[in-house]
Design a protein around this motif. Structure first.
Motif, short mmCIF file in Angstrom:
data_model
loop_
_atom_site.label_atom_id
_atom_site.label_comp_id
_atom_site.label_asym_id
_atom_site.label_seq_id
_atom_site.Cartn_x
_atom_site.Cartn_y
_atom_site.Cartn_z
N ALA A 267 28.82 19.53 -19.74
CA ALA A 267 29.23 19.10 -18.40
C ALA A 267 30.73 19.32 -18.23
CB ALA A 267 28.88 17.63 -18.22
N GLY A 268 31.12 19.67 -17.03
CA GLY A 268 32.53 19.94 -16.77
C GLY A 268 32.98 21.27 -17.32
N ASP A 269 32.01 22.14 -17.64
CA ASP A 269 32.27 23.47 -18.17
C ASP A 269 33.06 23.45 -19.48
OD1 ASP A 269 31.70 26.21 -17.91
OD2 ASP A 269 33.72 26.61 -17.18
N ARG A 270 32.87 22.37 -20.25
CA ARG A 270 33.55 22.29 -21.55
C ARG A 270 32.81 23.14 -22.57
NH1 ARG A 270 34.04 16.31 -23.30
NH2 ARG A 270 31.87 16.38 -22.65
N LYS A 271 33.57 23.87 -23.36
CA LYS A 271 33.00 24.73 -24.40
C LYS A 271 32.53 23.86 -25.58
CE LYS A 271 34.26 28.62 -27.37
NZ LYS A 271 35.36 29.54 -27.73
N VAL A 272 31.34 24.17 -26.06
CA VAL A 272 30.77 23.51 -27.24
C VAL A 272 30.58 24.57 -28.30
CG1 VAL A 272 28.78 22.26 -28.16
CG2 VAL A 272 29.57 21.80 -25.82
N THR A 273 31.12 24.33 -29.48
CA THR A 273 30.96 25.26 -30.59
C THR A 273 30.29 24.53 -31.74
OG1 THR A 273 32.98 26.42 -29.95
CG2 THR A 273 32.13 26.86 -32.15
N VAL A 274 29.18 25.07 -32.22
CA VAL A 274 28.49 24.52 -33.37
C VAL A 274 28.45 25.61 -34.43
CG1 VAL A 274 26.38 23.46 -34.25
CG2 VAL A 274 27.06 23.08 -31.87
N LEU B 165 19.90 18.66 -24.36
CA LEU B 165 21.04 17.96 -23.77
C LEU B 165 21.59 18.64 -22.52
CD1 LEU B 165 22.83 17.10 -27.14
CD2 LEU B 165 21.66 15.49 -25.61
N GLY B 166 20.92 19.70 -22.09
CA GLY B 166 21.36 20.41 -20.89
C GLY B 166 22.63 21.20 -21.10
N MET B 167 22.80 21.71 -22.29
CA MET B 167 23.97 22.52 -22.64
C MET B 167 23.51 23.95 -22.89
SD MET B 167 25.93 19.93 -25.22
CE MET B 167 26.40 18.30 -24.70
N PRO B 168 23.57 24.80 -21.88
CA PRO B 168 23.07 26.16 -22.05
C PRO B 168 23.86 26.95 -23.10
CG PRO B 168 24.18 25.92 -19.93
CD PRO B 168 24.12 24.56 -20.55
N VAL B 169 23.12 27.63 -23.96
CA VAL B 169 23.73 28.47 -25.00
C VAL B 169 24.25 29.75 -24.34
CG1 VAL B 169 23.27 29.81 -27.09
CG2 VAL B 169 22.28 27.52 -26.82
N THR B 170 25.52 30.08 -24.59
CA THR B 170 26.13 31.27 -24.00
C THR B 170 26.33 32.38 -25.02
OG1 THR B 170 28.34 30.35 -24.35
CG2 THR B 170 27.31 29.93 -22.21
N ALA B 171 26.34 32.04 -26.31
CA ALA B 171 26.51 33.07 -27.35
C ALA B 171 25.96 32.56 -28.68
CB ALA B 171 27.98 33.43 -27.50
N GLN B 172 25.47 33.50 -29.49
CA GLN B 172 24.97 33.19 -30.83
C GLN B 172 25.38 34.31 -31.77
OE1 GLN B 172 20.79 32.12 -31.21
NE2 GLN B 172 20.69 31.60 -29.03
N ARG C 297 32.36 21.04 -32.31
CA ARG C 297 33.56 20.78 -31.52
C ARG C 297 33.18 20.87 -30.05
NH1 ARG C 297 39.09 20.71 -32.06
NH2 ARG C 297 38.96 21.45 -34.18
N VAL C 298 33.59 19.86 -29.29
CA VAL C 298 33.36 19.84 -27.85
C VAL C 298 34.71 19.85 -27.17
CG1 VAL C 298 32.38 18.55 -25.91
CG2 VAL C 298 31.19 18.57 -28.11
#
Length: 136
Positions: free
Chosen positions: A93-100, A72-79, A115-116
């Motif tokens: 997109a829009g630099d929104r944080k995504v947490t899974v 989806l083009g959402m680079p992972v920044t932390a695991q 959560r997006v």
């Protein structure tokens, strides 16, 4: 015969009152929702967070999630991950944080919470979930 009838009637009235009390306190929804959540594939959007139970072991769900975010083009920044749970953070997109967040429920089921953004985005969360399910 009369005492048996009275006992049955008392039991029916007591059961009905109990259901009314549970319904007015929200417990019936909790009980029904809890029973449904035990089954794989159940999806609920609560307070900005999409929650579902995947029919997949934890490690397989983890790999599918990382790949889905990439798709989806959402680079992972932390695991962060241990044997029972983990959290993946990415950017949409829009630099929104995504947490899974993933949590092992059993050997064949994994709970996922998505959560997006700060307040949540149900459409984007559902898109992520669909991509995770596609990758399973």
């Amino acid at each position: 015969m009369r005492t048996v009838r009275e006992a049955n009637r008392w039991a029916a009235v007591t059961g009905a009152l109990l259901l009314v009390a549970l319904a007015s306190s929200g417990c019936v929804a909790l009980l029904v929702g809890g029973a449904a959540a035990a089954g794989a594939g159940t999806v609920a959007y609560v307070r900005g967070e999409l929650q579902s139970t995947l029919d997949a072991p934890f490690d397989r769900a983890w790999t599918a999630t990382v790949r889905a975010l990439g798709d989806l083009g959402m680079p992972v920044t932390a695991q962060e991950k241990d044997g029972l749970s983990g959290r993946i953070t990415a950017r949409a997109a829009g630099d929104r944080k995504v947490t899974v967040q993933l949590r092992k429920v059993s050997g064949t089921a994994t709970e996922v919470r998505i959560r997006v953004g700060t307040w949540g985005d149900e459409g984007a969360s559902r898109q992520i979930l669909e991509q995770i399910q596609h990758r399973l």
